[in-house]
Motif scaffolding. Structure first.
Motif, mmCIF file in Angstrom:
data_model
loop_
_atom_site.group_PDB
_atom_site.id
_atom_site.type_symbol
_atom_site.label_atom_id
_atom_site.label_comp_id
_atom_site.label_asym_id
_atom_site.label_seq_id
_atom_site.Cartn_x
_atom_site.Cartn_y
_atom_site.Cartn_z
ATOM 1 N N ILE A 50 -16.233 39.236 -16.416
ATOM 2 C CA ILE A 50 -16.495 38.035 -15.619
ATOM 3 C C ILE A 50 -17.785 38.286 -14.852
ATOM 4 N N ASN A 52 -20.045 37.559 -12.198
ATOM 5 C CA ASN A 52 -20.392 37.008 -10.878
ATOM 6 C C ASN A 52 -20.232 35.490 -10.836
ATOM 7 N N THR A 53 -19.015 35.037 -11.052
ATOM 8 C CA THR A 53 -18.701 33.609 -11.070
ATOM 9 C C THR A 53 -18.190 33.168 -9.705
ATOM 10 N N ASN A 54 -18.743 32.077 -9.179
ATOM 11 C CA ASN A 54 -18.252 31.492 -7.936
ATOM 12 C C ASN A 54 -17.116 30.524 -8.251
ATOM 13 N N GLY A 69 -13.416 24.347 -10.332
ATOM 14 C CA GLY A 69 -13.560 24.803 -11.710
ATOM 15 C C GLY A 69 -13.061 23.749 -12.674
ATOM 16 N N GLU A 98 -21.302 21.672 -15.892
ATOM 17 C CA GLU A 98 -21.048 21.661 -14.452
ATOM 18 C C GLU A 98 -20.468 20.325 -14.001
ATOM 19 N N HIS A 173 -15.290 30.623 -18.376
ATOM 20 C CA HIS A 173 -14.959 29.420 -17.618
ATOM 21 C C HIS A 173 -13.798 29.710 -16.670
#
Length: 260
Positions: A50, A52-54, A69, A98, A173
């Motif tokens: 993963i 660095n997903t916010n 998300g 997005e 995702h």
């Protein structure tokens, strides 16, 4: 608080508490200081593939701790994941962008509660304290990072690897598949004691022996190690990282003595 039972031998005092907390971000911008924002991302996750997903969004007119998300809608016949769109339609994971993300949960509980009880029976005494939260979501990062994969070359999260409905993780995702109900109730403290009375004794007035247990059990639907994660932080509320050390159970035997 109240005395539920009071007789010659029995006394039971009970104290339930409940707390509601509501928050809303009314404003992020301050043009006079050069801050012209209506929203910003938070909740950074980086773990085993993963990148660095916010996973959260701080945005005006929403509460702190809002997970942001894709809303998982199921799989197509060819195994491709489908997501619900904010407009009520569906989109293939291959075409997701997005603009298809939305608020999919919140780390803040609807309410927190506690229930303390003090019980006495002749020379026996006991105190029992329960506490918990209701209505919050927890991001189980372990499930997301170590769930079943098309090519099983690493250790995976066992609870998702068994059963008929085995879902393959999509590390690219963030979806509500990895959000779980964080409600729980814990037996936070249990103490049982016995008071010995001494007559015609010039040394000891009384002696109490007690046994105390803390964090003895937890009732929850959460599949992770411990549902008691941070729910008050601005930047990462409700995120259960794999390196989180769970609360331990402890048992203590003690003696209280009063001398003349």
């Amino acid at each position: 608080s109240g005395v539920a039972v009071q007789t010659k031998d029995w006394t039971w005092t009970t104290t339930p508490t409940i707390s509601f907390n509501r928050n809303l971000i009314t404003r992020l911008s301050d043009p006079e200081k050069g801050f012209n924002y209506t929203q910003t991302t938070s909740g950074g996750v980086g773990e085993n593939g993963i990148m660095n997903t916010n996973v959260q969004l701080l945005t005006e007119k929403e509460a702190v701790g809002a997970f942001y998300g894709y809303s998982f809608a199921g799989y197509k016949s060819d195994g491709t994941a489908m997501y619900n769109t904010p407009t009520g339609g569906y989109i293939s994971a291959d075409n997701a962008s997005e603009s298809h993300k939305q608020i999919i949960g919140n780390a803040q509980p609807l309410f927190t509660f506690g229930w303390n009880n003090s019980i006495r029976y002749k020379n026996w005494d006991a105190s029992v304290f329960f506490r918990g939260v209701v209505g919050n979501k927890i991001l189980n990062v372990t499930r997301w990072a170590y769930g079943p994969q098309n090519s099983v070359s690493t250790n995976i999260f066992m609870k998702d690897a068994v059963g008929k409905d085995v879902k393959v993780v999509d590390k690219g995702h963030f979806t509500d598949t990895y959000l779980e109900d964080g409600s729980y109730i814990k037996l936070d403290n249990l103490t049982i004691g016995y008071n010995f009375k001494f007559k015609e004794n010039k040394y000891i007035e009384n002696l109490r022996v007690y046994l105390t247990g803390q964090n003895l059990f937890t009732i929850t639907k959460y599949s992770g190690q411990d549902p008691e994660v941070n729910t008050t932080g601005v930047w990462d509320a409700g995120i259960d990282y794999p390196d989180f050390y769970p609360t331990v159970a402890t048992v203590l035997l003690g003696v209280n003595m009063s001398l003349f």
